[in-house]
Design a protein around this motif. Structure first.
Motif, short mmCIF file in Angstrom:
data_model
loop_
_atom_site.label_atom_id
_atom_site.label_comp_id
_atom_site.label_asym_id
_atom_site.label_seq_id
_atom_site.Cartn_x
_atom_site.Cartn_y
_atom_site.Cartn_z
N THR A 281 0.85 -1.19 0.00
CA THR A 281 0.00 0.00 0.00
C THR A 281 0.88 1.24 0.00
O THR A 281 1.83 1.33 0.78
N ARG A 282 0.56 2.21 -0.88
CA ARG A 282 1.28 3.48 -0.90
C ARG A 282 0.26 4.61 -0.85
O ARG A 282 -0.70 4.64 -1.63
N VAL A 283 0.51 5.52 0.09
CA VAL A 283 -0.42 6.63 0.30
C VAL A 283 0.33 7.96 0.21
O VAL A 283 1.31 8.18 0.94
N LEU A 284 -0.10 8.81 -0.70
CA LEU A 284 0.43 10.16 -0.81
C LEU A 284 -0.31 11.06 0.17
O LEU A 284 -1.55 11.09 0.17
N ALA A 286 -0.89 14.93 1.14
CA ALA A 286 -0.69 16.25 0.54
C ALA A 286 -1.76 17.21 1.02
O ALA A 286 -2.81 16.80 1.55
N TRP A 287 -1.50 18.48 0.82
CA TRP A 287 -2.49 19.50 1.16
C TRP A 287 -3.56 19.58 0.08
O TRP A 287 -3.25 19.52 -1.11
N GLU A 288 -4.80 19.71 0.49
CA GLU A 288 -5.93 19.96 -0.41
C GLU A 288 -6.69 21.15 0.16
O GLU A 288 -7.51 21.00 1.06
N GLY A 289 -6.36 22.34 -0.34
CA GLY A 289 -6.96 23.54 0.24
C GLY A 289 -6.39 23.78 1.62
O GLY A 289 -5.18 23.88 1.82
N ASP A 290 -7.27 23.84 2.63
CA ASP A 290 -6.82 24.13 3.99
C ASP A 290 -6.75 22.89 4.87
O ASP A 290 -6.63 22.99 6.09
N HIS A 291 -6.84 21.70 4.28
CA HIS A 291 -6.72 20.48 5.08
C HIS A 291 -5.84 19.45 4.36
O HIS A 291 -5.62 19.53 3.16
N ARG A 292 -5.37 18.51 5.13
CA ARG A 292 -4.56 17.43 4.57
C ARG A 292 -5.45 16.37 3.97
O ARG A 292 -6.59 16.17 4.39
N CYS A 293 -4.88 15.65 2.98
CA CYS A 293 -5.66 14.60 2.32
C CYS A 293 -4.74 13.42 2.03
O CYS A 293 -3.60 13.60 1.61
N ALA A 294 -5.23 12.22 2.31
CA ALA A 294 -4.50 10.99 2.00
C ALA A 294 -5.03 10.43 0.69
O ALA A 294 -6.23 10.19 0.55
N HIS A 295 -4.14 10.22 -0.27
CA HIS A 295 -4.52 9.69 -1.58
C HIS A 295 -3.94 8.28 -1.73
O HIS A 295 -2.71 8.11 -1.72
N LEU A 296 -4.80 7.30 -1.84
CA LEU A 296 -4.35 5.92 -2.01
C LEU A 296 -3.89 5.72 -3.45
O LEU A 296 -4.69 5.63 -4.37
N ARG A 297 -2.57 5.64 -3.64
CA ARG A 297 -1.99 5.53 -4.98
C ARG A 297 -1.76 4.09 -5.40
O ARG A 297 -1.72 3.79 -6.59
N LYS A 298 -1.57 3.21 -4.43
CA LYS A 298 -1.33 1.80 -4.74
C LYS A 298 -1.86 0.94 -3.62
O LYS A 298 -1.67 1.26 -2.44
N SER A 299 -2.54 -0.14 -3.98
CA SER A 299 -3.02 -1.08 -2.98
C SER A 299 -3.24 -2.44 -3.62
O SER A 299 -3.72 -2.53 -4.75
N SER A 300 -2.87 -3.49 -2.88
CA SER A 300 -3.08 -4.85 -3.38
C SER A 300 -4.52 -5.30 -3.22
O SER A 300 -4.93 -6.31 -3.82
N PHE A 301 -5.32 -4.57 -2.40
CA PHE A 301 -6.67 -5.05 -2.13
C PHE A 301 -7.71 -3.95 -2.02
O PHE A 301 -8.84 -4.21 -1.65
N ARG A 302 -7.37 -2.69 -2.33
CA ARG A 302 -8.34 -1.60 -2.25
C ARG A 302 -8.29 -0.77 -3.53
O ARG A 302 -7.26 -0.68 -4.20
N GLN A 303 -9.44 -0.14 -3.85
CA GLN A 303 -9.50 0.76 -4.99
C GLN A 303 -8.87 2.11 -4.63
O GLN A 303 -8.95 2.54 -3.47
N PRO A 304 -8.26 2.79 -5.61
CA PRO A 304 -7.72 4.12 -5.33
C PRO A 304 -8.80 5.07 -4.84
O PRO A 304 -9.97 4.94 -5.21
N GLY A 305 -8.42 6.00 -4.01
CA GLY A 305 -9.37 6.98 -3.48
C GLY A 305 -8.65 7.98 -2.61
O GLY A 305 -7.42 7.96 -2.50
N SER A 306 -9.42 8.86 -1.99
CA SER A 306 -8.85 9.92 -1.16
C SER A 306 -9.67 10.08 0.11
O SER A 306 -10.87 9.78 0.13
N ALA A 307 -9.02 10.58 1.16
CA ALA A 307 -9.70 10.82 2.42
C ALA A 307 -9.07 12.02 3.11
O ALA A 307 -7.87 12.01 3.40
N PRO A 308 -9.84 13.07 3.37
CA PRO A 308 -9.30 14.23 4.10
C PRO A 308 -9.16 13.89 5.58
O PRO A 308 -9.91 13.07 6.12
N PHE A 309 -8.19 14.51 6.22
CA PHE A 309 -8.03 14.33 7.66
C PHE A 309 -7.40 15.58 8.26
O PHE A 309 -6.90 16.45 7.55
N HIS A 310 -7.41 15.64 9.57
CA HIS A 310 -6.96 16.82 10.30
C HIS A 310 -5.97 16.38 11.36
O HIS A 310 -6.14 15.34 11.99
#
Length: 323
Positions: A281-284, A286-310
């Motif tokens: 699993t590889r997760v980028l 990065a900043w998205e506007g005024d909050h951080r965001c995790a972007h799933l770039r590679k996974s053996s068992f999950r679809q790519p996607g993004s999730a904001p967090f604080h």
């Protein structure tokens, strides 16, 4: 002209000598296991004092597992409880949290929060009420000196109310073992001694390497030595993740790469293309506007996607929508 030629010859000689020294060091690093046991320390002690071991060790191979049927592997995968990140959306993105038995890599620019993610995961991995009553342990390998004991204690104190636990924050930190490495040789030593540590601490659920790339960005006159070191580390981490059923979390720095198709420079994970195949699993981050965001770039068992967090004084938290 003659002086320039002499200077160039001296520079080449120095580079050759350094490459030979690197190769010699790689083959002759030695350290006994008792030294490692005395230099790894619980995170509780880091609150008051930094850990400054100076170990080295001889490289050894990690033993391989026997064969298993695919059905057995599937059953094992489903029975493993992932380690929560503390954020609901990020957990959903990762399939419940960081997967046990696999390598997960978080990469991004300096200051984006990679170490904060590592510390939050370390606390969550040892919190009994977040792991179905299991009393877990964690090994945190700090290559940059970025782990701060007071910050870890702060995260632990704010994690306990969410876990509804009778444990104290100090009890959690006492089960997080910190190993500070100061060079690529010490990092190799730590990889070599992981099996011994995990046999002595069978309740370990998580191994964090923060960051895996710090000692490998510069200072290698010979690229083959660097490649051999990285391959040794990759093999050791993959083996212990499977053999000891632990989650391995790596943080990684980024570098620039010129994209000929677009004519632009892009930010990519450090350590090159070969390293890209190491983690499941590889997760980028990065900043998205005024909050951080995790972007799933590679996974053996999950679809790519993004999730904001604080990231707050309390640790990792979900972004609360104001709309």
């Amino acid at each position: 002209a003659e002086a320039e030629a002499e200077a160039e010859a001296e520079a080449k000689a120095e580079a050759k000598a350094k490459a030979e020294a690197d190769a010699s060091n790689l083959g002759t690093v030695a350290m006994d296991v008792d030294t490692f046991a005395s230099t790894s320390t619980s995170a509780l002690s880091v609150v008051d004092a930094s850990v400054t071991p100076s170990p080295s060790c001889a490289l050894r191979e990690v033993s391989l597992l026997g064969g298993k049927s695919a059905l057995e592997l599937l059953s094992e995968e489903r029975s493993r409880l992932p380690i929560s990140t503390g954020c609901k959306r990020l957990d959903e993105l990762l399939g419940g949290g960081v997967a046990v038995g696999h390598l997960s890599e978080f990469y991004g620019l300096p200051g984006i929060g990679k170490t904060q993610i590592g510390m939050q995961l370390a606390v969550n991995a040892v919190a009994k009420d977040l792991n179905d009553g299991l009393i877990g342990e964690c090994l945190y390998i700090d290559t940059e000196g970025s782990l701060v004991g007071d910050r870890l204690l702060e995260i632990a104190r704010h994690t306990l109310p969410r876990a509804s636990s009778a444990e104290s924050a100090e009890q959690l930190l006492d089960r997080i073992y910190v190993y500070r490495v100061h060079s690529y040789l010490e990092q190799l030593a730590a990889m070599n001694l992981l099996p011994r540590f995990l046999r002595e601490h069978p309740n370990t659920r998580l191994v964090v390497v923060d960051s895996v790339s710090f000692h490998f960005r510069h200072g290698f006159a010979d690229s083959s030595t660097r490649h051999r070191c990285l391959q040794t580390i990759a093999g050791a981490l993959r083996s212990i993740a499977t053999a000891f059923t632990v989650a391995v979390v790596l943080t990684n720095q980024v570098t620039t790469k010129f994209d000929r198709s677009s004519g632009r420079s892009l930010l990519v994970p450090a350590l090159g293309e070969r390293w890209a195949h190491i983690s499941s699993t590889r997760v980028l981050v990065a900043w998205e506007g005024d909050h951080r965001c995790a972007h799933l770039r590679k996974s053996s068992f999950r679809q790519p996607g993004s999730a904001p967090f604080h990231i707050s004084s309390q640790g990792l938290r979900d972004v609360i929508s104001t709309s």
